[in-house]
Design a protein around this motif. Structure first.
Motif, PDB file in Angstrom:
ATOM      1  N   GLU A   1      -8.811   1.033  -1.145  1.00  0.00           N
ATOM      2  CA  GLU A   1      -8.813   1.020  -2.607  1.00  0.00           C
ATOM      3  C   GLU A   1      -8.257   2.316  -3.194  1.00  0.00           C
ATOM      4  O   GLU A   1      -8.773   2.841  -4.156  1.00  0.00           O
ATOM      5  N   CYS A   2      -7.175   2.791  -2.587  1.00  0.00           N
ATOM      6  CA  CYS A   2      -6.607   4.080  -2.968  1.00  0.00           C
ATOM      7  C   CYS A   2      -5.342   3.967  -3.803  1.00  0.00           C
ATOM      8  O   CYS A   2      -4.421   3.268  -3.411  1.00  0.00           O
ATOM      9  N   ALA A   3      -5.284   4.728  -4.883  1.00  0.00           N
ATOM     10  CA  ALA A   3      -4.001   4.867  -5.583  1.00  0.00           C
ATOM     11  C   ALA A   3      -3.223   5.976  -4.881  1.00  0.00           C
ATOM     12  O   ALA A   3      -3.736   7.072  -4.690  1.00  0.00           O
ATOM     13  N   VAL A   4      -1.988   5.674  -4.503  1.00  0.00           N
ATOM     14  CA  VAL A   4      -1.198   6.603  -3.694  1.00  0.00           C
ATOM     15  C   VAL A   4       0.034   7.081  -4.461  1.00  0.00           C
ATOM     16  O   VAL A   4       0.829   6.271  -4.944  1.00  0.00           O
ATOM     17  N   VAL A   5       0.149   8.398  -4.580  1.00  0.00           N
ATOM     18  CA  VAL A   5       1.337   8.987  -5.205  1.00  0.00           C
ATOM     19  C   VAL A   5       2.365   9.226  -4.107  1.00  0.00           C
ATOM     20  O   VAL A   5       2.072   9.892  -3.111  1.00  0.00           O
TER      21      VAL A   5
ATOM     22  N   GLU B   1       2.485  -3.617   1.896  1.00  0.00           N
ATOM     23  CA  GLU B   1       2.181  -4.879   1.209  1.00  0.00           C
ATOM     24  C   GLU B   1       1.410  -4.646  -0.088  1.00  0.00           C
ATOM     25  O   GLU B   1       1.255  -5.554  -0.888  1.00  0.00           O
ATOM     26  N   ALA B   2       0.910  -3.442  -0.256  1.00  0.00           N
ATOM     27  CA  ALA B   2       0.139  -3.134  -1.460  1.00  0.00           C
ATOM     28  C   ALA B   2       0.984  -2.295  -2.413  1.00  0.00           C
ATOM     29  O   ALA B   2       0.589  -1.231  -2.869  1.00  0.00           O
TER      30      ALA B   2
ATOM     31  N   CYS C   1       7.217  13.985 -12.947  1.00  0.00           N
ATOM     32  CA  CYS C   1       6.136  12.989 -12.949  1.00  0.00           C
ATOM     33  C   CYS C   1       5.610  12.674 -11.568  1.00  0.00           C
ATOM     34  O   CYS C   1       6.397  12.372 -10.674  1.00  0.00           O
ATOM     35  N   ALA C   2       4.293  12.655 -11.417  1.00  0.00           N
ATOM     36  CA  ALA C   2       3.711  12.103 -10.196  1.00  0.00           C
ATOM     37  C   ALA C   2       3.624  10.590 -10.379  1.00  0.00           C
ATOM     38  O   ALA C   2       3.088  10.113 -11.377  1.00  0.00           O
ATOM     39  N   VAL C   3       4.168   9.852  -9.420  1.00  0.00           N
ATOM     40  CA  VAL C   3       4.273   8.398  -9.565  1.00  0.00           C
ATOM     41  C   VAL C   3       3.436   7.691  -8.504  1.00  0.00           C
ATOM     42  O   VAL C   3       3.604   7.930  -7.307  1.00  0.00           O
ATOM     43  N   VAL C   4       2.529   6.818  -8.975  1.00  0.00           N
ATOM     44  CA  VAL C   4       1.725   6.003  -8.060  1.00  0.00           C
ATOM     45  C   VAL C   4       2.484   4.705  -7.809  1.00  0.00           C
ATOM     46  O   VAL C   4       2.839   4.001  -8.759  1.00  0.00           O
ATOM     47  N   THR C   5       2.735   4.416  -6.544  1.00  0.00           N
ATOM     48  CA  THR C   5       3.513   3.219  -6.210  1.00  0.00           C
ATOM     49  C   THR C   5       2.719   2.198  -5.398  1.00  0.00           C
ATOM     50  O   THR C   5       3.099   1.039  -5.332  1.00  0.00           O
ATOM     51  N   HIS C   6       1.628   2.635  -4.758  1.00  0.00           N
ATOM     52  CA  HIS C   6       0.862   1.753  -3.874  1.00  0.00           C
ATOM     53  C   HIS C   6      -0.629   1.908  -4.139  1.00  0.00           C
ATOM     54  O   HIS C   6      -1.070   2.929  -4.657  1.00  0.00           O
TER      55      HIS C   6
END
Lengths: 492, 492
Positions: A88-92, B112-113, B89-94
């Motif tokens: 359940e991690c948001a990953v940058v 896949e996430a 910008c720090a961008v969350v992609t997953h």
């Protein structure tokens, strides 16, 4: 405000969702699973924060601030903790956007600005903090470290509900480091007691204190203490947790200290937290079919004045009339708001402040001026009385204390009426199905039994209570010996 | 603590970096560009927060909380704003990690996430907030909206320095919505005045109030007001900004309201903020070669007691001796700390609290008990005096007021001594090169001239000051007419 709140009996879940929005506490945002906490809701959270902050500081803790991001290599260092949060991690992954040449005015991720190592948006901060503590701790003279952080954290939840389960939430997280196991255990227990004290005396939410079973423990903890509350639909809500982390994080981050004998040893740790989830607990414990009911200690304003007027001249007369009363309020630290808006009728305003849970409403009209009175309404009992002008301030002071007490007593009675003992599994299933609430039953201490019960009834062990009111017995499933009853419930 | 702080003259930049760490304010973390704010530093930030928060609330503002993430499509809605921040910008992609089968115990991003739409970690919150305000505003009755948020933001900086420029920092950001242009302009100006008042009277940092030139404005603003401070190395530091956003965000997010004539109109906006950068300004304005110098209003504790003792019995005697004094301190709201540690010598402690900038140090030894005295040391002037026991509390009260005044006067004198007028470009270049500081000069108002000066001297226009002390004249570069002098400096 027109009364259109769904009844609790009709649909408790819908009632909750509507109330949170109609009472101006929070709303969903354009970001999946993230909420906007509106000013009225945030003012309540600020009161919670300031009270808890005082309790932490009074017991020797200091605030600090650690980074929002956790590099992946740190995140995975304590394996159980990492496993618990990995899904359940948001990953940058990138640090720049660039113009999208195909779509003028639009932006896209710049693939050339890919991070060498991904950053996890903190779901909790043990990893980054213990990496930091490693540099702070050399000797027993550096211990204990007693630090708390107020922060936002992110856990990517698939099904979200305002306050109860959101992808981003606000919380405090304490992280302490100690010389001895005993000291760390004491700290974890002391904090759990602070949580219980805060919950019962400030939020008026009665709780059961206990420890978690192995399967419900925090990922990476040796022992999790908790406070468990009961909502009006018979479901439990975990209101706070305090973890004894043993030496797990010290070992994962190699944090050793020279002890009093000059030998190197791993440091003992705790962590503990409560979150904006408490806002949900507050709503669901005290709210009624007219809206929110706020404990006076927590209300952004304890009294709302509604002048009943038809002309600006009327309003001015009323304002003059209430002037000495509000001066007394200020002197006595009674917070208040005067609603002078001429675009809404009194009835609308009455409903609005009932929805918002303001503890006391004072309506003042022409007749009150003639009779030297004010009409006082208490939200918790929905009762009104006409009071002589000279006694208003002292009456309100009394009432605020009484409301705080009454709200707690009512919640306590409900909670106690809804703890039931099950003597066998049939009993148990029957109670869970027909009543819900807490069920006190014997359990053999195994994960297998716990899993079976969860699978068949959706009830989980909320805690192994510290107060052992019950005799030893036999597990309702396996018949094996059980030292004490544990508390089951379906939970949020 | 051994004195090993680099002199300001030797290397101002190194002095700053060392001081921040040695005074226990902050340190670099394992996350590139992100800092850990340590308890002592955070306690100072908390004092700043609580004072500013009061000032905002006293002027009708409320706190709220908006999401950490901004979906890319919202982020790009106001083009200038997006352009201004896209590159950092720090961008969350997953939203998930999974086990890395090739490296047991390690995790990797789960491809896949992948999010359907990328999320930007907020560099500022105009976009997410104006998307929210759209639902809150229908009519003039819903205005003004006066909201502030205390939050963390992320701007991916390539070169970072503790407090001054970090990838993550803490700040407050106000976002207001108004019926009229005039009201929004007034709000932006009022807030800039609050910032100046706070900076001068609380932080003891003198500032010049003014507006930014077009090239230095906030991305998306029509007008940026600011307060500019001068550091001891002659470089300027922008200490706070308040933006009049016109109708730019209202148009980007289609926020219209029914005005008093029943017609639809776009809402007028402001936004404004100060950040943990102020901690850097504080260090660089008041610090000296012995460490930090704190204004008493901002000190985590205003007085530190150093008992001079050799045995536990000595210590106990001293503690008894100072007891009546600390009781008076508590009564008079003077905050204090007693350093009872036996593992460090008094000299070490003296240096430590000088480094930490504690305004007053009181040393008490056996001789003081015999003579009924205490030795009082004021940090700002590095002066000590022996005082009669009975007068300590009143003397300390006086001193604290005097120190607060003296720190400001000293900084004001330095600032005023370092504002120089340049009559032509040769003058200007000479001043910038030899003295630094603020240079007041005529400018023709064009970006071209501004760019040329910046390129050739690295000095930028810090502000067009509100206080027009100077006559009209001619631009030092183009010779064109200039209505007033503007303030140039090299800046942080």
């Amino acid at each position: 405000m027109s009364k259109k709140l769904t009844n609790r009996k009709t649909d408790y879940s819908k009632w909750y969702n509507e109330l949170v929005v109609k009472a101006d506490l929070a709303e969903n945002s354009s970001v999946r699973g993230c909420m906007v906490i509106k000013p009225y809701g945030f003012a309540i959270w600020e009161k919670m924060k300031s009270q808890l902050d005082k309790m932490f500081k009074d017991t020797g803790h200091q605030n600090a601030y650690f980074p929002l991001f956790v590099p992946k290599s740190l995140f995975e260092a304590e394996e159980k903790n990492a496993e618990g949060f990995a899904k359940e991690c948001a990953v940058v992954t990138h640090y720049r956007l660039k113009n999208d040449v195909k779509n003028p005015g639009k932006l896209k991720v710049d693939e050339e600005a890919k991070l060498e190592e991904e950053l996890i948006v903190r779901p909790t901060s043990e990893a980054i903090i213990w990496k930091t503590y490693k540099n702070w701790i050399q000797s027993y003279r550096d211990l204990p470290i007693l630090i708390n952080q107020w922060a936002n954290v992110v856990r990517w939840e698939m099904r979200t509900r305002l306050f109860l389960r959101t992808s981003e939430f606000l919380w405090q997280e304490g992280h302490t480091a100690h010389e001895t196991k005993a000291e760390a255990l004491d700290e974890a227990m002391m904090i759990n007691n602070i949580y219980a004290d805060f919950s019962e005396n400030f939020l008026c939410i009665p709780v059961i204190k206990g420890s978690k079973s192995d399967s419900e423990k925090f990922a990476g903890a040796e022992e999790t203490y908790c406070i468990e509350a009961l909502m009006q639909d018979g479901k439990a809500l975990q209101a706070g947790t305090s973890h004894f982390l043993g030496q797990n994080f010290a070992k994962a981050f190699d944090v050793q200290y020279a002890n009093r004998d000059g030998k190197l040893d791993y440091v003992w740790a705790t962590s503990w937290g409560v979150s904006t989830r408490l806002m949900g607990a507050l709503v669901m414990t005290h709210g009624d079919d007219n809206g929110l009911v706020l404990p006076p200690d927590l209300a952004p304003y304890q009294v709302v004045f509604i002048p009943i007027f038809k002309s600006p001249a009327d309003l001015e007369k009323i304002i003059n009339y209430i002037e000495p009363t509000i001066q007394e309020f200020s002197k006595n630290n009674i917070s208040f708001h005067i609603d002078k808006r001429d675009s809404f009728k009194p009835g609308f305003k009455f409903n609005e402040y009932e929805m918002k849970g303001v503890p006391i409403r004072i309506a003042v009209g022409q007749k009150d001026i003639e009779n030297s009175t004010m009409e006082i309404f208490r939200r918790d009992k929905m009762e009104k009385k006409t009071i002589e002008l000279g006694t208003v301030s002292s009456k309100v002071e009394e009432l605020l204390i009484d409301i705080q007490k009454n709200i707690f007593s009512k919640a306590l009675k409900f909670r106690n009426d809804n703890i039931r003992q099950a003597e066998n599994y049939e009993d148990f299933k029957n109670i869970i199905e027909t009543h819900g609430g807490f069920v006190s039953a014997h359990w053999d201490g195994t994960i297998e039994t716990e899993d079976k019960i969860k699978k068949e009834t959706k009830a989980t062990i909320r805690c192994i209570p510290f107060e052992k009111s019950s005799e030893p017995g036999n597990c309702m499933i396996s018949g094996k010996l059980s030292k004490q009853r544990v508390i089951f419930a379906k939970a949020y």
